[in-house]
Design a protein around this motif. Sequence first.
Motif, PDB file in Angstrom:
ATOM      1  N   LYS A 141       0.831  -1.209   0.000  1.00 31.67           N
ATOM      2  CA  LYS A 141       0.000   0.000   0.000  1.00 31.67           C
ATOM      3  C   LYS A 141       0.864   1.257   0.000  1.00 31.67           C
ATOM      4  O   LYS A 141       0.602   2.206  -0.746  1.00 31.67           O
ATOM      5  N   VAL A 142       1.902   1.265   0.847  1.00 30.80           N
ATOM      6  CA  VAL A 142       2.792   2.425   0.895  1.00 30.80           C
ATOM      7  C   VAL A 142       3.532   2.595  -0.427  1.00 30.80           C
ATOM      8  O   VAL A 142       3.659   3.705  -0.958  1.00 30.80           O
ATOM      9  N   TRP A 143       4.002   1.490  -0.990  1.00 34.17           N
ATOM     10  CA  TRP A 143       4.765   1.523  -2.236  1.00 34.17           C
ATOM     11  C   TRP A 143       3.910   2.015  -3.393  1.00 34.17           C
ATOM     12  O   TRP A 143       4.335   2.866  -4.188  1.00 34.17           O
ATOM     13  N   PHE A 144       2.694   1.503  -3.496  1.00 34.92           N
ATOM     14  CA  PHE A 144       1.786   1.944  -4.564  1.00 34.92           C
ATOM     15  C   PHE A 144       1.422   3.415  -4.400  1.00 34.92           C
ATOM     16  O   PHE A 144       1.350   4.156  -5.376  1.00 34.92           O
ATOM     17  N   ALA A 145       1.192   3.844  -3.165  1.00 36.76           N
ATOM     18  CA  ALA A 145       0.816   5.239  -2.912  1.00 36.76           C
ATOM     19  C   ALA A 145       1.960   6.182  -3.279  1.00 36.76           C
ATOM     20  O   ALA A 145       1.741   7.245  -3.880  1.00 36.76           O
ATOM     21  N   ASN A 379      14.769  -3.406   6.089  1.00 33.92           N
ATOM     22  CA  ASN A 379      13.346  -3.173   6.301  1.00 33.92           C
ATOM     23  C   ASN A 379      12.789  -2.252   5.230  1.00 33.92           C
ATOM     24  O   ASN A 379      13.517  -1.647   4.448  1.00 33.92           O
ATOM     25  N   SER A 380      11.479  -2.163   5.203  1.00 36.44           N
ATOM     26  CA  SER A 380      10.809  -1.391   4.162  1.00 36.44           C
ATOM     27  C   SER A 380      11.089   0.099   4.286  1.00 36.44           C
ATOM     28  O   SER A 380      11.047   0.820   3.292  1.00 36.44           O
ATOM     29  N   ALA A 381      11.395   0.572   5.513  1.00 37.25           N
ATOM     30  CA  ALA A 381      11.683   1.994   5.693  1.00 37.25           C
ATOM     31  C   ALA A 381      12.939   2.399   4.929  1.00 37.25           C
ATOM     32  O   ALA A 381      12.992   3.465   4.307  1.00 37.25           O
ATOM     33  N   PHE A 382      13.955   1.570   4.952  1.00 34.70           N
ATOM     34  CA  PHE A 382      15.193   1.859   4.215  1.00 34.70           C
ATOM     35  C   PHE A 382      14.937   1.840   2.714  1.00 34.70           C
ATOM     36  O   PHE A 382      15.426   2.697   1.972  1.00 34.70           O
ATOM     37  N   PHE A 383      14.156   0.874   2.259  1.00 33.18           N
ATOM     38  CA  PHE A 383      13.860   0.742   0.837  1.00 33.18           C
ATOM     39  C   PHE A 383      13.084   1.949   0.322  1.00 33.18           C
ATOM     40  O   PHE A 383      13.450   2.562  -0.688  1.00 33.18           O
ATOM     41  N   THR A 384      12.002   2.308   1.002  1.00 30.95           N
ATOM     42  CA  THR A 384      11.207   3.467   0.580  1.00 30.95           C
ATOM     43  C   THR A 384      11.953   4.774   0.807  1.00 30.95           C
ATOM     44  O   THR A 384      11.760   5.740   0.068  1.00 30.95           O
ATOM     45  N   GLY A 385      12.826   4.804   1.824  1.00 32.87           N
ATOM     46  CA  GLY A 385      13.605   6.017   2.075  1.00 32.87           C
ATOM     47  C   GLY A 385      14.570   6.324   0.944  1.00 32.87           C
ATOM     48  O   GLY A 385      14.701   7.482   0.521  1.00 32.87           O
ATOM     49  N   ILE A 386      15.257   5.300   0.428  1.00 27.64           N
ATOM     50  CA  ILE A 386      16.170   5.504  -0.695  1.00 27.64           C
ATOM     51  C   ILE A 386      15.399   5.935  -1.938  1.00 27.64           C
ATOM     52  O   ILE A 386      15.815   6.838  -2.678  1.00 27.64           O
ATOM     53  N   TYR A 387      14.247   5.316  -2.153  1.00 24.51           N
ATOM     54  CA  TYR A 387      13.426   5.674  -3.308  1.00 24.51           C
ATOM     55  C   TYR A 387      12.950   7.121  -3.206  1.00 24.51           C
ATOM     56  O   TYR A 387      12.980   7.877  -4.193  1.00 24.51           O
TER      57      TYR A 387
END
Length: 450
Positions: A141-145, A379-387
Amino acid sequence: MAGAIIENMSTKKLCIVGGILLVFQVIAFLVGGLIEENAEITLDVSLAYRDDMFDDWKEIAHAMEIRKLKCTFGSPKTLESEGRHYDCDFLPFMEIGSVAHKYYLLNIRLPVNERKGINVGIGEIKDIRLVGIHQNGGFTKVWFAMKTFLTPSILIIMVWYWRRITLMTRAPVLLEKVIFALGISMTFINIPVEWFSIGFDWTWMLLFGDIRQGIFYAMLLSFWIIFCGEHMMDQNERNRLSGYWKQVGPIAVGSFCLFIFDMCERGVQLKNPFYSIWTTEVGTELAMAFIIVAGICLCLYFLFLCFMVFQVFRNISGKQSSLPAMSKARRLHYEGLIFRFKFLMLITLACAAMTVIFFIVSQVTEGHWKWGDITIQVNSAFFTGIYGMWNLYVFALMFLYAPSHKNYGEDQSNGDLGVNSGEELQLTTTITHVDGPTEVYKLARKEAQE
């Protein structure tokens, strides 16, 4: 034969985009049924799907796969130890790019042929367990948003940026073209095509995602080289892409090699999701070599980028000696531009460092179950943070390097600020100039040519 029905909950909520299945075997110790050295297990596997409980199963793939057993036994191999279990490594089993259907059926057979030596000397298998790795609902959901929001944001600033450049009387310089190309690659990776994977069985999603990310990596690494090179202010002729072939060429070759490596696995998986390059000794050594060499090359690239930034800082600091000769208002103006430029260069170094770390860690994480004892969790926070960092960085570049059209006359600005009549001051929050790439660039380039 072993069979398993896997229910996909993605039709009820955003849950799974793709998945990996690992096989864990429970093998009991028997004095007369030891596991032979370099034993291999042959699996007759098939995968099918259906979208309703009353529909017939439709086969997706069927294959005969061979996996090498890596098991250890911690107790003494005596009669008293019979019945105890071996400690076996996970086996890569299956990887699919999308799970658009409601139900999946997985059949596993262990055919035995003593004459051909198939499944002989593998011990007494008591059980087979499947471990799934997938993208969970919260992260999806976070990734799609994020992708849905960032795609129009970068697209709008990119259109605005290029419109400001086309309004200039001069032709776009190399740095402006490369920034625009970086915005295109960022938009390409932002496009939320994952939405379609919910309703369409696009098995090529993983390969497509790797291609998009590879293009962005190549563009980002090339941009940093050109970005620093265009501000070196040396005697070499700049503003031409051919002047950077020694630096950009290896990046293009390395990206192409990584693409070939990815096609060797992801490309085959389009037809056979049970295939894995890690199942053979040669494939494992080749994959390890690619990842290690890529990590070393990226570290060397970062050191070279640090050297280029150091050269830029040293050159700009040397050119600041001309600032005291200017009027106070004009000197303060250029000091502000130089400060913002240096700050942007430091942000560039930080972004480059995080990108290199992210690439290396993501490669190790993706293959940690293949490497044995090495386990690193991201974790997903690192992945979305870099993006998010990439998007903010590209956004800031296009905003700061968009040419300004604000020119104030002498009577309105220069006279009030006490600037000499021969000087023209451009008040802008950007670090660009109407007649060239950057005012910092023009200031230092002029003196370098003199």
